[in-house]
Design a protein around this motif. Structure first.
Motif, short mmCIF file in Angstrom:
data_model
loop_
_atom_site.label_atom_id
_atom_site.label_comp_id
_atom_site.label_asym_id
_atom_site.label_seq_id
_atom_site.Cartn_x
_atom_site.Cartn_y
_atom_site.Cartn_z
N ALA A 10 -12.42 11.37 -5.32
CA ALA A 10 -12.64 10.07 -4.68
C ALA A 10 -12.34 8.95 -5.65
O ALA A 10 -11.78 7.91 -5.27
N VAL A 11 -12.72 9.12 -6.92
CA VAL A 11 -12.46 8.08 -7.92
C VAL A 11 -10.97 7.83 -8.06
O VAL A 11 -10.49 6.69 -8.06
N ASP A 12 -10.18 8.90 -8.17
CA ASP A 12 -8.74 8.75 -8.33
C ASP A 12 -8.10 8.12 -7.09
O ASP A 12 -7.16 7.32 -7.19
N ARG A 13 -8.60 8.46 -5.92
CA ARG A 13 -8.08 7.85 -4.70
C ARG A 13 -8.26 6.34 -4.71
O ARG A 13 -7.41 5.58 -4.24
N LEU A 14 -9.40 5.91 -5.20
CA LEU A 14 -9.73 4.48 -5.19
C LEU A 14 -9.07 3.72 -6.33
O LEU A 14 -8.99 2.48 -6.29
N LEU A 15 -8.59 4.42 -7.34
CA LEU A 15 -8.00 3.76 -8.51
C LEU A 15 -6.47 3.77 -8.49
O LEU A 15 -5.84 3.51 -9.50
N VAL A 16 -5.90 4.09 -7.35
CA VAL A 16 -4.44 4.09 -7.24
C VAL A 16 -3.92 2.68 -7.51
O VAL A 16 -4.37 1.70 -6.90
N ASP A 17 -3.01 2.59 -8.44
CA ASP A 17 -2.41 1.30 -8.81
C ASP A 17 -0.91 1.41 -8.60
O ASP A 17 -0.24 2.21 -9.23
N GLU A 18 -0.39 0.58 -7.69
CA GLU A 18 1.04 0.67 -7.37
C GLU A 18 1.91 0.41 -8.59
O GLU A 18 3.06 0.81 -8.64
N SER A 19 1.39 -0.27 -9.59
CA SER A 19 2.18 -0.55 -10.79
C SER A 19 2.29 0.68 -11.69
O SER A 19 3.10 0.70 -12.61
N GLY A 20 1.42 1.68 -11.44
CA GLY A 20 1.43 2.87 -12.26
C GLY A 20 0.60 2.76 -13.51
O GLY A 20 0.51 3.70 -14.30
N ARG A 21 -0.02 1.60 -13.74
CA ARG A 21 -0.83 1.42 -14.93
C ARG A 21 -2.19 2.08 -14.78
O ARG A 21 -2.76 2.11 -13.69
N SER A 22 -2.72 2.60 -15.89
CA SER A 22 -4.06 3.19 -15.87
C SER A 22 -5.10 2.07 -15.83
O SER A 22 -4.92 1.03 -16.48
N PRO A 23 -6.17 2.24 -15.07
CA PRO A 23 -7.21 1.21 -15.00
C PRO A 23 -7.96 1.11 -16.33
O PRO A 23 -8.00 2.05 -17.12
N ARG A 24 -8.55 -0.04 -16.59
CA ARG A 24 -9.37 -0.19 -17.78
C ARG A 24 -10.55 0.76 -17.71
O ARG A 24 -11.02 1.13 -16.63
N ALA A 25 -11.05 1.12 -18.88
CA ALA A 25 -12.15 2.09 -18.95
C ALA A 25 -13.38 1.58 -18.22
O ALA A 25 -14.06 2.34 -17.52
N ASP A 26 -13.67 0.27 -18.36
CA ASP A 26 -14.86 -0.25 -17.71
C ASP A 26 -14.71 -0.25 -16.19
O ASP A 26 -15.67 -0.02 -15.45
N VAL A 58 -13.55 -1.71 -5.42
CA VAL A 58 -13.08 -0.89 -4.29
C VAL A 58 -12.52 -1.82 -3.22
O VAL A 58 -12.98 -2.96 -3.08
N PRO A 59 -11.51 -1.37 -2.49
CA PRO A 59 -10.87 -2.25 -1.50
C PRO A 59 -11.83 -2.71 -0.40
O PRO A 59 -11.74 -3.85 0.07
N SER A 60 -12.71 -1.81 0.04
CA SER A 60 -13.65 -2.13 1.11
C SER A 60 -14.70 -1.04 1.18
O SER A 60 -14.54 0.05 0.60
N LEU A 61 -15.78 -1.32 1.90
CA LEU A 61 -16.80 -0.30 2.13
C LEU A 61 -16.18 0.88 2.86
O LEU A 61 -16.46 2.06 2.52
N GLU A 62 -15.35 0.61 3.85
CA GLU A 62 -14.73 1.70 4.62
C GLU A 62 -13.87 2.58 3.74
O GLU A 62 -13.88 3.81 3.89
N ALA A 63 -13.12 1.97 2.81
CA ALA A 63 -12.27 2.76 1.91
C ALA A 63 -13.11 3.64 1.00
O ALA A 63 -12.75 4.80 0.73
N LEU A 64 -14.23 3.12 0.52
CA LEU A 64 -15.11 3.90 -0.34
C LEU A 64 -15.70 5.08 0.42
O LEU A 64 -15.69 6.22 -0.07
N LEU A 65 -16.20 4.82 1.62
CA LEU A 65 -16.80 5.90 2.41
C LEU A 65 -15.75 6.96 2.76
O LEU A 65 -16.03 8.16 2.71
N GLU A 66 -14.56 6.52 3.12
CA GLU A 66 -13.51 7.48 3.47
C GLU A 66 -13.15 8.35 2.27
O GLU A 66 -12.96 9.57 2.40
N ALA A 67 -13.06 7.74 1.07
CA ALA A 67 -12.74 8.51 -0.13
C ALA A 67 -13.83 9.53 -0.44
O ALA A 67 -13.53 10.68 -0.80
N VAL A 68 -15.09 9.13 -0.29
CA VAL A 68 -16.21 10.04 -0.56
C VAL A 68 -16.23 11.18 0.45
O VAL A 68 -16.37 12.35 0.09
N LEU A 69 -16.08 10.85 1.74
CA LEU A 69 -16.09 11.90 2.77
C LEU A 69 -14.89 12.82 2.62
O LEU A 69 -15.00 14.03 2.80
#
Length: 207
Positions: A7-23, A66-77
Motif C-alpha cells: 500500500a505504501v508503494d502504491r501511494l508513493l508512485v511518482d511520475e517523475s521516477g524520483r524516490s520520495p524523501r525519507a520523511d 496521500v491523494p485522498s481518503l479514498e485512495a488511501l483506503l483503496e490501497a490498504v484494502l
C-alpha cells in the motif's frame, strides 16, 4: 509472477521516477498502518481525521502525503486482498485439494473475522477499483471447491457459491441471543462448516 506492491508503494508512485524523501515515506507508512487498524476496527466509513489522529499527524499532512481518503483506503484494502489472493493461489497449488481448501478457508475467515472493513469490502462495500479483485476471488473459490469435488473430498451437491456464503457466515458477529463470542468463535464455526462440506466417502469407494 510479479510481487504485489505494498500500500505504501502504491501511494508513493511518482511520475517523475524520483524516490520520495525519507520523511515523506515515514509519514505514508504511519498513515497506512493507522488506516489498516482503523479499517479493521471502524470499517470502510472511517474518516481522514480519525486516521490522521491514529497516525499522530495533522490533517494537512494527511492530504499532503496521500491523494485522498479514498485512495488511501483503496490501497490498504488492495494490499489485504493481495494477501487473500496469495492464500488462494497457495491453496490451489496444494497437491491435496481438501487440505488446500481448508487452509484457504481458515486464512480467509480469520481475516474477515478480525477486520470489520475487510468483511465490508468482501461484501461489496469497496471502491469501484477493487471490483476486479472480487471477480478474481470468486474465480479462485470456484476452482478450490471444484478441485475438492473432483477428487471426491467434498460433497457434490453443494455449489461453490454456497461455500462463499458459508465462509462469510463463519466470521460471526460478536454477540447473539445475549451470548458474546470469544476471539476464536470463527474457528469453531468454520470447523463445523467444513465437517458438513466433507464427503462421507472417498470417491474411490463409491460405486
Amino acid at each position: 509472477m510479479n510481487q504485489p506492491r505494498s500500500a505504501v508503494d502504491r501511494l508513493l508512485v511518482d511520475e517523475s521516477g524520483r524516490s520520495p524523501r525519507a520523511d515523506a515515506r515515514r509519514n505514508v507508512e504511519r498513515l497506512v498502518a493507522a488506516a489498516r487498524i482503523a479499517v479493521a476496527e471502524v470499517g470502510v466509513g472511517v474518516s481522514s481525521h480519525e486516521i490522521a489522529r491514529r497516525a499522530g499527524v495533522g490533517v494537512g499532512t494527511f492530504y499532503r502525503r496521500v491523494p485522498s481518503l479514498e485512495a488511501l483506503l483503496e490501497a490498504v484494502l488492495d494490499e489485504v486482498l493481495d494477501e487473500i489472493t496469495q492464500l488462494a493461489d497457495r491453496a490451489l497449488a496444494d497437491p491435496d485439494p481438501w487440505h488446500g481448501l481448508g487452509e484457504f478457508a481458515a486464512g480467509y475467515v480469520r481475516l474477515r473475522a478480525e477486520s470489520c472493513g475487510i468483511s465490508e469490502a468482501l461484501g461489496g462495500a469497496c471502491p469501484d477499483g477493487l471490483a476486479e479483485r472480487l471477480t478474481g476471488m470468486r474465480e479462485r473459490i470456484r476452482q478450490l471447491v471444484e478441485r475438492a469435488q473432483v477428487v471426491g473430498a467434498m460433497r457434490v451437491d453443494v455449489a461453490w457459491q454456497d461455500v462463499a456464503f458459508l465462509l462469510a457466515a463463519a466470521a460471526t458477529g460478536d454477540h447473539t441471543l445475549g451470548l458474546r463470542a470469544d476471539d476464536r468463535q470463527w474457528e469453531r464455526n468454520l470447523g463445523i462448516i467444513l465437517d458438513g462440506l466433507r464427503a462421507s466417502e472417498p470417491l474411490a469407494s463409491v460405486i
